[in-house]
Design a protein around this motif. Structure first.
Motif, PDB file in Angstrom:
ATOM      1  N   SER A 200       0.823  -1.215   0.000  1.00 31.43           N
ATOM      2  CA  SER A 200       0.000   0.000   0.000  1.00 31.43           C
ATOM      3  C   SER A 200       0.857   1.265   0.000  1.00 31.43           C
ATOM      4  CB  SER A 200      -0.924  -0.013   1.225  1.00 31.43           C
ATOM      5  OG  SER A 200      -1.707   1.155   1.281  1.00 31.43           O
ATOM      6  N   ALA A 203       2.515   1.797  -3.385  1.00 30.99           N
ATOM      7  CA  ALA A 203       1.536   2.236  -4.380  1.00 30.99           C
ATOM      8  C   ALA A 203       1.207   3.717  -4.207  1.00 30.99           C
ATOM      9  CB  ALA A 203       0.270   1.389  -4.264  1.00 30.99           C
ATOM     10  N   GLU A 204       1.109   4.181  -2.969  1.00 37.45           N
ATOM     11  CA  GLU A 204       0.682   5.558  -2.731  1.00 37.45           C
ATOM     12  C   GLU A 204       1.842   6.553  -2.748  1.00 37.45           C
ATOM     13  OE1 GLU A 204      -1.992   8.174   0.460  1.00 37.45           O
ATOM     14  OE2 GLU A 204      -1.664   6.017   0.789  1.00 37.45           O
ATOM     15  N   ARG A 243       1.286  -1.204  -7.852  1.00 31.19           N
ATOM     16  CA  ARG A 243       0.207  -0.447  -8.482  1.00 31.19           C
ATOM     17  C   ARG A 243      -0.558  -1.248  -9.529  1.00 31.19           C
ATOM     18  NH1 ARG A 243       3.803   5.142  -9.216  1.00 31.19           N
ATOM     19  NH2 ARG A 243       3.515   5.878  -7.062  1.00 31.19           N
ATOM     20  N   GLN A 247      -6.132   0.516  -5.743  1.00 31.18           N
ATOM     21  CA  GLN A 247      -5.653   0.908  -4.415  1.00 31.18           C
ATOM     22  C   GLN A 247      -6.763   0.753  -3.379  1.00 31.18           C
ATOM     23  OE1 GLN A 247      -3.174   4.351  -3.897  1.00 31.18           O
ATOM     24  NE2 GLN A 247      -2.380   4.263  -5.974  1.00 31.18           N
ATOM     25  N   GLN A 252      -4.918  -5.076  -2.337  1.00 34.61           N
ATOM     26  CA  GLN A 252      -3.505  -5.045  -1.969  1.00 34.61           C
ATOM     27  C   GLN A 252      -3.160  -6.177  -1.018  1.00 34.61           C
ATOM     28  OE1 GLN A 252      -3.539  -1.003  -0.555  1.00 34.61           O
ATOM     29  NE2 GLN A 252      -2.754  -0.177  -2.479  1.00 34.61           N
TER      30      GLN A 252
END
Length: 379
Positions: A200, A203-204, A243, A247, A252
């Protein structure tokens, strides 16, 4: 010839012994009938318990939805918005031992350990983390990253003392000890980052981490710079993989736990340049979440750990609870059933007031341990 005769003797001995071993292990019809009768009683008792437990945990979920809706609408939460009874406990007969020696059905596959994360990272992404020569180096990097992000010394040491008992290393995995190789969770590090957290976060915040690595590479020269740039390229592949799913936590979580790539992504927490950023980000996200929800007071170490332990939503539910309710509200209100059953602290403490007091006491004890003292000296 001597070798051949010895081999023949061994083979003959094996043939003579094997039937006796097999016969000794074969259960009698009476043993099988006894097992089946006990298994039936167990399954009936377990089914009755599951029905009661399902009703209880459905009520917990519904009350949580009600509290969340009230907070969105800026309506005061009352004591009636919590389940005030403790979860039901199974008190029936245990599952009987299978007479054939077969293990009971497993609810989940074995949890990967550090060696699995490292191999998956190398195989899937060509990523090999830069691991420190000693834990003190990682602690210094962690302390610098934490202060730069806005965490306090007390918060950092408190969470570390609680999660590791005050002596954990940067590569400590939940449940793994020198004498027990099996993990109880993929959680790794000073604040026990889950593999889903790692996916996570990449991805962010992947671009932010890449920018920090590129800045670190600027003064490098020669082979050191080439090696570091190869790490950056591998890390970019890990970010792209993180990714590759929407999301959402559920997506995830599936990626992190069920794919080799997800295992490999989690190896990033072991890298001295990346791991501290990831662990600090998890904690600072909790601080920002509380502020976003209107909680302006600084989070105490125990309150921050409550968010780290139960997740930001459930943790904020604890932090924002009126103090007058804390002696009455069971900790079960802030967990899913499986998470509660795996968490000895939540089960032992019973109510929120005891949970927070237990955290504070464990932090105070852990802060006196050598590992926590070493982390304190890193500031």
């Amino acid at each position: 010839m001597l070798f051949s005769r010895r081999s023949s003797c061994l083979t003959l001995a094996a043939c003579l012994v094997a039937p006796r071993v097999a016969f000794a292990q074969a259960p009698s019809p009476a043993a099988i009938a006894d097992y089946e009768a006990k298994l039936k009683k167990y399954e009936q008792a377990r089914a009755a318990y599951d029905a009661v437990a399902d009703t209880y945990w459905d009520q917990v979920t519904e009350k949580r939805r009600t509290r969340n809706a009230k907070r969105r609408e800026r309506v005061a939460v009352t004591i009636d918005d919590y389940v005030l009874t403790q979860p039901p406990q199974y008190s029936g007969p245990p599952r009987p031992a299978d007479p054939f020696g077969r293990p009971p059905p497993s609810e989940q596959p074995p949890i990967p350990v550090i060696a699995d994360f490292l191999k998956a990272a190398a195989d899937q992404f060509g990523f090999v983390p830069d691991r420190p020569q000693n834990d003190a180096d990682f602690k210094r990097a962690y302390a610098r990253a934490g202060l730069a992000a806005g965490l306090t010394r007390e918060q950092i040491i408190g969470v570390y003392a609680f999660e590791t008992g005050g002596n954990g290393t940067y590569d400590m995995q939940a449940g793994v000890t020198p004498t027990r190789p099996n993990a109880i969770s993929p959680a790794v590090g000073y604040n026990q980052l889950l593999s889903t957290n790692t996916v996570s976060l990449l991805a962010e915040f992947g671009e932010r981490y890449l920018a920090a690595l590129r800045m670190k590479a600027l003064p490098m020269r020669g082979e050191a710079k080439r090696v570091f740039e190869r790490k950056i390229e591998a890390f970019k592949r890990m970010i792209a993989y993180s990714r590759s799913v929407p999301q959402r936590w559920s997506e995830q979580d599936k990626l992190a736990k069920t794919t080799r790539g997800g295992w490999g992504v989690h190896a990033a927490v072991l890298d001295i340049d990346i791991g501290p950023m990831l662990q600090v980000q998890k904690l600072i996200n909790s601080v920002h979440f509380a502020k976003m929800k209107g909680y302006t007071a600084p989070l105490t170490p125990a309150e921050l750990e409550a968010m780290n332990l139960t997740g930001d939503g459930n943790g904020f539910d604890i932090v924002s609870m009126p103090h007058a309710y804390r002696d009455r509200v069971p900790t079960a209100n802030f967990f899913q059933q499986r998470g509660y059953e795996r968490n000895p602290v939540a089960r032992r403490t019973g109510v929120v007031a005891n949970l927070l007091a237990d955290m504070e006491a464990k932090m105070a004890r852990g802060a006196q341990s050598p590992g926590a003292r070493e982390l304190a000296s890193a500031f």
